[in-house]
Design a protein around this motif. Structure first.
Motif, mmCIF file in Angstrom:
data_model
loop_
_atom_site.group_PDB
_atom_site.id
_atom_site.type_symbol
_atom_site.label_atom_id
_atom_site.label_comp_id
_atom_site.label_asym_id
_atom_site.label_seq_id
_atom_site.Cartn_x
_atom_site.Cartn_y
_atom_site.Cartn_z
ATOM 1 N N GLU A 158 0.747 -2.018 -0.427
ATOM 2 C CA GLU A 158 -0.428 -0.031 -0.027
ATOM 3 C C GLU A 158 0.420 0.856 0.068
ATOM 4 O O GLU A 158 0.292 2.313 -0.628
ATOM 5 C CB GLU A 158 -0.544 -0.150 0.647
ATOM 6 C CG GLU A 158 -2.247 -1.594 1.264
ATOM 7 C CD GLU A 158 -2.820 -0.664 2.380
ATOM 8 O OE1 GLU A 158 -3.210 0.090 2.807
ATOM 9 O OE2 GLU A 158 -3.529 -1.920 2.955
ATOM 10 N N GLU A 162 0.539 4.022 -3.441
ATOM 11 C CA GLU A 162 0.364 4.849 -2.807
ATOM 12 C C GLU A 162 1.342 6.110 -3.181
ATOM 13 O O GLU A 162 1.186 7.464 -4.352
ATOM 14 C CB GLU A 162 -0.582 5.276 -1.638
ATOM 15 C CG GLU A 162 -1.903 4.618 -1.451
ATOM 16 C CD GLU A 162 -2.267 4.700 -0.051
ATOM 17 O OE1 GLU A 162 -0.962 6.023 1.007
ATOM 18 O OE2 GLU A 162 -3.112 4.493 0.615
ATOM 19 N N THR A 163 2.604 5.656 -3.312
ATOM 20 C CA THR A 163 3.934 6.763 -3.550
ATOM 21 C C THR A 163 3.650 7.032 -4.654
ATOM 22 O O THR A 163 4.103 8.877 -4.907
ATOM 23 C CB THR A 163 5.476 5.879 -2.586
ATOM 24 O OG1 THR A 163 4.649 6.098 -0.990
ATOM 25 C CG2 THR A 163 6.419 7.028 -2.938
ATOM 26 N N ALA A 165 1.289 6.452 -6.497
ATOM 27 C CA ALA A 165 0.850 6.788 -7.261
ATOM 28 C C ALA A 165 0.799 8.175 -7.491
ATOM 29 O O ALA A 165 0.013 9.329 -7.669
ATOM 30 C CB ALA A 165 -0.406 6.389 -6.796
ATOM 31 N N ALA A 166 1.006 9.121 -6.080
ATOM 32 C CA ALA A 166 1.342 10.185 -5.853
ATOM 33 C C ALA A 166 2.093 11.358 -6.988
ATOM 34 O O ALA A 166 2.273 12.178 -6.954
ATOM 35 C CB ALA A 166 1.930 10.462 -4.410
ATOM 36 N N LEU A 224 -4.003 8.685 -6.942
ATOM 37 C CA LEU A 224 -4.304 7.772 -5.793
ATOM 38 C C LEU A 224 -5.095 8.121 -5.244
ATOM 39 O O LEU A 224 -5.522 6.979 -4.705
ATOM 40 C CB LEU A 224 -3.133 9.065 -5.077
ATOM 41 C CG LEU A 224 -3.118 9.279 -3.581
ATOM 42 C CD1 LEU A 224 -2.028 8.165 -3.421
ATOM 43 C CD2 LEU A 224 -2.154 10.625 -3.101
ATOM 44 N N GLN A 225 -6.208 8.388 -5.803
ATOM 45 C CA GLN A 225 -7.645 8.477 -5.184
ATOM 46 C C GLN A 225 -8.108 7.131 -5.701
ATOM 47 O O GLN A 225 -8.695 6.125 -5.387
ATOM 48 C CB GLN A 225 -8.311 9.604 -5.684
ATOM 49 C CG GLN A 225 -8.399 10.831 -4.691
ATOM 50 C CD GLN A 225 -8.441 10.550 -2.725
ATOM 51 O OE1 GLN A 225 -9.632 9.590 -2.791
ATOM 52 N NE2 GLN A 225 -7.615 11.121 -2.829
ATOM 53 N N VAL A 227 -5.621 4.384 -6.916
ATOM 54 C CA VAL A 227 -5.262 3.657 -6.620
ATOM 55 C C VAL A 227 -5.208 3.229 -5.245
ATOM 56 O O VAL A 227 -6.261 1.902 -4.683
ATOM 57 C CB VAL A 227 -3.862 4.027 -6.521
ATOM 58 C CG1 VAL A 227 -3.454 3.080 -5.312
ATOM 59 C CG2 VAL A 227 -3.084 3.858 -7.712
ATOM 60 N N LYS A 228 -6.983 4.023 -4.295
ATOM 61 C CA LYS A 228 -6.880 3.479 -3.114
ATOM 62 C C LYS A 228 -8.242 3.286 -3.079
ATOM 63 O O LYS A 228 -8.383 2.251 -1.996
ATOM 64 C CB LYS A 228 -6.903 4.616 -2.317
ATOM 65 C CG LYS A 228 -6.211 6.202 -2.008
ATOM 66 C CD LYS A 228 -6.448 7.036 -1.087
ATOM 67 C CE LYS A 228 -4.973 7.672 -0.685
ATOM 68 N NZ LYS A 228 -5.012 9.164 0.730
#
Length: 299
Positions: A158, A162-163, A165-166, A224-225, A227-228
């Motif tokens: 995770e 997230e890293t 994707a940001a 990022l949104q 991916v979450k």
């Protein structure tokens, strides 16, 4: 053998023409900024596929091999300029590829190498210490936060998803196989790669399309949104570039981490060579094993 000469002049309408009466061609466009090695300009031109086409082929291969982990994929990716590696400069080349993302002003491999030599981090371009590569990154990226990572970070899917994707980048040492994918060779083929994106499997009803359904987004808030929505995942692939091949690769994150954690010994042949390399007192186990760098995007 006779020589053919041509001359330019203006015709009656005032347009410039060559000796055959045709218009003089316009001057060539200015060259793009060149990160990397001067030797690149000597290479023959190669027709390069679009980044989108490359990613699509990678996803299709994973699907064909049954290793995607789902029937569709969410891809977060960005084009990163490949810089070829000449000599044992894999860490410096990986850093230079990251600089091409974050900097407007081109930096060459030689510029990074000169700073590394001045600071006694390397003799020939080798970077057997992640901490020293971090200091180099901080020197060339004063506006970016550069963090040291360890195995716990790398094994956290995770966090990695997230890293990336940001919009952040990773520099990860690993053992390279003959096709440059991660392998476990005790560190004898230690190599650096830049991790630029991710592939997340998505389960959906099978419809046997010609290509697997997938969505490709550039890194940023929207990515990022998105991916979450799909975390955690059973199998995360990372997109990687390294200096010995211009081809983008997709590796299971677990393979990369396992390879990273087995970097414990410098290649005996390298140790026995006449070249003197700079190695930390504790060897690769101290310098590279279980270590990586996170290059944060500028705020």
């Amino acid at each position: 053998m006779s020589e053919t000469t041509s001359e330019t002049h203006k015709n009656k309408s005032g347009a410039t023409t060559n000796g055959s009466g045709g218009p003089v061609p316009p001057p060539p466009p200015p060259s793009l900024p060149n990160f990397g090695n001067a030797e690149e300009s000597k290479s023959p031109e190669i027709e390069i596929e679009s980044h989108e086409a490359v990613v699509q082929k990678l996803v299709k291969k994973l699907c064909d091999w049954g290793s995607l982990g789902g029937s569709a994929a969410l891809v977060i990716s960005r084009h990163v300029q490949h810089i070829p590696q000449i000599g044992p400069k894999c860490g410096i080349v990986a850093l230079n590829m990251a600089l091409s993302v974050f900097l407007q002003q081109p930096i060459t491999v030689d510029e990074i190498l000169n700073v590394a030599r001045e600071r006694k981090y390397t003799n020939h371009g080798e970077m057997f210490c992640a901490e020293n590569l971090k200091k180099l990154a901080t020197h060339f990226l004063p506006n970016n936060e550069v963090q040291s990572l360890h195995s716990g970070h790398l094994r956290n899917q995770e966090f990695i998803a997230e890293t990336l994707a940001a919009g952040d980048l990773l520099l990860v040492p690993y053992d390279s196989s003959r096709n440059f994918s991660p392998e476990c060779l005790k560190g004898h083929k230690a190599h650096w790669a830049i991790i630029t994106g991710i592939i997340i499997p998505i389960s959906q009803p099978s419809s046997n399309p010609p290509l697997p359904a997938y969505k490709n987004l550039p890194p940023g808030p929207e990515a990022l949104q998105e991916v979450k929505k799909y975390l955690p995942v059973s199998c995360l692939h990372v997109l990687a570039l390294q200096g010995k091949s211009r081809h983008l690769s997709a590796w299971p994150l677990t393979d990369l981490v396992t390879s990273n954690e087995n970097l414990v010994q410098i290649d005996p042949e390298r140790e026995a060579s006449d070249l003197e390399y700079i190695v930390p007192e504790g060897g690769l186990k101290q310098g590279l094993c279980g270590k990586a760098l996170l290059l944060k995007r500028p705020n």
